[in-house]
Design a protein around this motif. Structure first.
Motif, mmCIF file in Angstrom:
data_model
loop_
_atom_site.group_PDB
_atom_site.id
_atom_site.type_symbol
_atom_site.label_atom_id
_atom_site.label_comp_id
_atom_site.label_asym_id
_atom_site.label_seq_id
_atom_site.Cartn_x
_atom_site.Cartn_y
_atom_site.Cartn_z
ATOM 1 N N ASN A 248 0.839 -1.191 0.000
ATOM 2 C CA ASN A 248 0.000 0.000 0.000
ATOM 3 C C ASN A 248 0.876 1.244 0.000
ATOM 4 O O ASN A 248 1.863 1.321 0.723
ATOM 5 C CB ASN A 248 -0.905 0.020 1.231
ATOM 6 C CG ASN A 248 -1.993 -1.043 1.158
ATOM 7 O OD1 ASN A 248 -2.494 -1.338 0.075
ATOM 8 N ND2 ASN A 248 -2.345 -1.621 2.295
ATOM 9 N N ILE A 249 0.525 2.214 -0.824
ATOM 10 C CA ILE A 249 1.215 3.499 -0.854
ATOM 11 C C ILE A 249 0.147 4.574 -1.014
ATOM 12 O O ILE A 249 -0.798 4.409 -1.777
ATOM 13 C CB ILE A 249 2.264 3.557 -1.991
ATOM 14 C CG1 ILE A 249 3.127 4.806 -1.884
ATOM 15 C CG2 ILE A 249 1.627 3.394 -3.345
ATOM 16 C CD1 ILE A 249 4.108 4.782 -0.752
ATOM 17 N N LYS A 250 0.285 5.674 -0.285
ATOM 18 C CA LYS A 250 -0.755 6.699 -0.261
ATOM 19 C C LYS A 250 -0.177 8.062 -0.618
ATOM 20 O O LYS A 250 1.016 8.314 -0.471
ATOM 21 C CB LYS A 250 -1.394 6.770 1.131
ATOM 22 C CG LYS A 250 -2.060 5.478 1.585
ATOM 23 C CD LYS A 250 -2.579 5.621 3.009
ATOM 24 C CE LYS A 250 -3.191 4.330 3.515
ATOM 25 N NZ LYS A 250 -3.651 4.440 4.921
ATOM 26 N N VAL A 275 4.631 11.413 -2.759
ATOM 27 C CA VAL A 275 3.619 10.835 -3.633
ATOM 28 C C VAL A 275 2.496 11.847 -3.809
ATOM 29 O O VAL A 275 1.983 12.398 -2.833
ATOM 30 C CB VAL A 275 3.073 9.520 -3.034
ATOM 31 C CG1 VAL A 275 1.870 9.023 -3.834
ATOM 32 C CG2 VAL A 275 4.166 8.462 -2.987
ATOM 33 N N GLU A 276 2.110 12.081 -5.057
ATOM 34 C CA GLU A 276 1.045 13.038 -5.362
ATOM 35 C C GLU A 276 -0.255 12.361 -5.781
ATOM 36 O O GLU A 276 -1.321 12.962 -5.707
ATOM 37 C CB GLU A 276 1.498 13.983 -6.477
ATOM 38 C CG GLU A 276 2.671 14.882 -6.101
ATOM 39 C CD GLU A 276 2.274 15.931 -5.068
ATOM 40 O OE1 GLU A 276 1.109 16.342 -5.047
ATOM 41 O OE2 GLU A 276 3.150 16.321 -4.268
ATOM 42 N N TYR A 277 -0.152 11.101 -6.225
ATOM 43 C CA TYR A 277 -1.364 10.445 -6.762
ATOM 44 C C TYR A 277 -1.129 8.939 -6.811
ATOM 45 O O TYR A 277 -0.033 8.474 -7.136
ATOM 46 C CB TYR A 277 -1.650 10.962 -8.178
ATOM 47 C CG TYR A 277 -2.731 10.194 -8.918
ATOM 48 C CD1 TYR A 277 -4.077 10.499 -8.761
ATOM 49 C CD2 TYR A 277 -2.382 9.135 -9.768
ATOM 50 C CE1 TYR A 277 -5.058 9.767 -9.441
ATOM 51 C CE2 TYR A 277 -3.359 8.415 -10.439
ATOM 52 C CZ TYR A 277 -4.694 8.741 -10.266
ATOM 53 O OH TYR A 277 -5.655 8.024 -10.922
ATOM 54 N N VAL A 283 1.538 4.966 -9.645
ATOM 55 C CA VAL A 283 1.756 5.925 -8.572
ATOM 56 C C VAL A 283 2.563 7.076 -9.179
ATOM 57 O O VAL A 283 3.469 6.848 -9.983
ATOM 58 C CB VAL A 283 2.498 5.291 -7.373
ATOM 59 C CG1 VAL A 283 3.793 4.633 -7.805
ATOM 60 C CG2 VAL A 283 2.780 6.330 -6.292
ATOM 61 N N GLN A 284 2.194 8.321 -8.823
ATOM 62 C CA GLN A 284 2.893 9.491 -9.351
ATOM 63 C C GLN A 284 3.519 10.259 -8.199
ATOM 64 O O GLN A 284 2.913 10.410 -7.136
ATOM 65 C CB GLN A 284 1.932 10.376 -10.146
ATOM 66 C CG GLN A 284 1.384 9.674 -11.380
ATOM 67 C CD GLN A 284 0.363 10.504 -12.149
ATOM 68 O OE1 GLN A 284 -0.052 11.572 -11.712
ATOM 69 N NE2 GLN A 284 -0.045 10.002 -13.312
ATOM 70 N N TYR A 285 4.721 10.794 -8.428
ATOM 71 C CA TYR A 285 5.508 11.374 -7.356
ATOM 72 C C TYR A 285 6.403 12.474 -7.915
ATOM 73 O O TYR A 285 6.594 12.586 -9.134
ATOM 74 C CB TYR A 285 6.375 10.300 -6.677
ATOM 75 C CG TYR A 285 6.896 9.255 -7.638
ATOM 76 C CD1 TYR A 285 8.032 9.479 -8.413
ATOM 77 C CD2 TYR A 285 6.219 8.050 -7.822
ATOM 78 C CE1 TYR A 285 8.496 8.537 -9.315
ATOM 79 C CE2 TYR A 285 6.674 7.091 -8.732
ATOM 80 C CZ TYR A 285 7.806 7.340 -9.469
ATOM 81 O OH TYR A 285 8.256 6.416 -10.366
ATOM 82 N N ILE A 286 6.968 13.276 -7.017
ATOM 83 C CA ILE A 286 7.869 14.334 -7.449
ATOM 84 C C ILE A 286 9.322 14.000 -7.117
ATOM 85 O O ILE A 286 10.188 14.860 -7.153
ATOM 86 C CB ILE A 286 7.474 15.699 -6.850
ATOM 87 C CG1 ILE A 286 7.431 15.638 -5.324
ATOM 88 C CG2 ILE A 286 6.132 16.146 -7.408
ATOM 89 C CD1 ILE A 286 7.191 16.994 -4.680
ATOM 90 N N THR A 287 9.591 12.747 -6.794
ATOM 91 C CA THR A 287 10.954 12.285 -6.563
ATOM 92 C C THR A 287 11.783 12.487 -7.832
ATOM 93 O O THR A 287 11.342 12.167 -8.924
ATOM 94 C CB THR A 287 10.946 10.792 -6.179
ATOM 95 O OG1 THR A 287 9.928 10.569 -5.215
ATOM 96 C CG2 THR A 287 12.287 10.373 -5.623
ATOM 97 N N SER A 288 12.992 13.007 -7.689
ATOM 98 C CA SER A 288 13.822 13.358 -8.841
ATOM 99 C C SER A 288 14.312 12.120 -9.595
ATOM 100 O O SER A 288 14.778 11.153 -8.982
ATOM 101 C CB SER A 288 15.037 14.174 -8.392
ATOM 102 O OG SER A 288 14.621 15.389 -7.809
ATOM 103 N N THR A 289 14.216 12.176 -10.915
ATOM 104 C CA THR A 289 14.790 11.162 -11.799
ATOM 105 C C THR A 289 15.265 11.858 -13.065
ATOM 106 O O THR A 289 14.996 13.036 -13.284
ATOM 107 C CB THR A 289 13.761 10.082 -12.193
ATOM 108 O OG1 THR A 289 12.714 10.704 -12.957
ATOM 109 C CG2 THR A 289 13.167 9.401 -10.967
#
Length: 352
Positions: A248-250, A275-277, A283-289
């Protein structure tokens, strides 16, 4: 040092001078830092008009030569910029990287249109949420342990080369993206390099290379953008592997990504990593890549794999279709549901 064909250099300057991401002195500095070239910035005049400053950057990096055996300084710069241009321009940069042997190009990412959201990239990356960020020191030790199974992948098809990231999920099964390894025919000329990283003094560590197992498992799904490939030599016995279980991730939680951004030695992103969504398959996130991070494991703060990183840009939320500037991973639970029974049985082994 790079000995340019005059027309190639001219076309490169023409492409780069019109990039918004290189339009100001500050943004040029950010791109150079993003490319891992911070130590060279004091020697480069990045002020002035786009044409003048870009010409200066290209000239200096061309003359500087190699930072390592595998990386020209200019190669790191151009590989990083692939994340900010379209598919056709990526192909042109790939041709230069290969023609002048600057470094292995990173894998092209899925075609995502330019972001048109209301926030700037800087606003997203600098987002701060008040929370307790204290962690036990063993958090870092555990991160180093799980990082052992993360792999740098080099793929060659004819005269084309690209790179990506992957990670072991059993002692001999590796997970990456479909757009990094699209077909079984690519395996013969693919290299899976472990321990491609630097120590805290910046010294390159000894690497360990493996190859795909002849007639081994190969399973891919373009829609979920994942590929499983079996390696020869059971590398997990030495490097360990990561278990795949539904997690699970929220929204609002943090995710950490161990990766080979822009084809560089192994790096980790674990700041500004919210995590934004969560919805649909992703899952969508703003973690840098960066490009080249495709195929990386996305971890929760317990160092459990929750997703397979695969894309970034102006990405729609599956349930709302609203677009935001984010990075995106395929949820592990969705991948597990797609697997054939015999592969699921192989994944049931306990990780080291």
């Amino acid at each position: 040092m790079i000995h340019w064909d005059i027309e190639d250099r001219k076309q490169l300057i023409t492409l780069l001078k019109d990039l918004p991401e290189l339009g100001t002195e500050r943004s040029r500095l950010q791109i150079l830092e993003l490319a891992g070239l911070t130590q060279l910035v004091p020697m480069i005049d990045i002020s002035g008009t786009s044409f003048v400053s870009i010409s200066e950057i290209v000239s200096y990096l061309s003359q500087y030569g190699r930072l390592t055996h595998d990386h020209e300084a200019l190669g790191l710069f151009l590989n990083t910029l692939k994340g900010f241009v379209g598919i056709q321009q990526q192909g042109f940069l790939d041709r230069l990287l290969t023609k002048y042997d600057m470094m292995t190009p990173i894998a092209a990412i899925p075609n995502i249109s330019q972001w048109q959201g209301g926030e700037t990239t800087v606003e997203v990356l600098e987002k701060i949420i008040g929370e307790n960020t204290l962690r036990p020191i063993a958090f870092l030790q555990q991160g180093l342990e799980v990082a052992r199974s993360v792999v740098y992948i080099v793929v060659q098809s004819g005269h084309e080369r690209w790179s990506g990231t992957g990670f072991l999920v059993t002692e001999d099964l590796l997970l990456t993206n479909n757009h990094v390894l699209q077909s079984y025919n690519l395996l013969q000329n693919s290299i899976f390099r472990f321990n491609y990283e630097d120590d805290f003094r910046g010294r390159a560590q000894p690497t360990d290379e493996y190859y795909a197992k002849s007639n081994g498992v190969f399973y891919t799904n373009q829609q979920l953008d994942y590929t499983l490939v079996q390696l020869d030599g059971n590398p997990g016995q030495k490097w360990g592997w990561l278990s795949l279980l539904p997690r699970n991730i929220k929204r609002g939680e943090r995710v950490n990504i161990i990766q080979h951004p822009a084809g560089r030695p192994k790096e980790i992103s674990f700041q500004n990593n919210f995590v934004e969504y969560v919805g649909g398959n992703v899952v969508q996130y703003i973690t840098s890549t960066l490009n080249g991070s495709s195929g990386s494991p996305v971890f929760n703060n317990g160092w459990e794999v929750v997703a397979l990183h695969h894309a970034g840009g102006n990405i729609p939320e599956p349930t709302t279709q609203q677009r935001y500037f984010r990075n995106e991973g395929i949820l592990i639970e969705k991948i597990l549901l797609d697997l054939r029974p015999e592969i699921s049985e192989m994944l049931a082994r306990e990780p080291h």
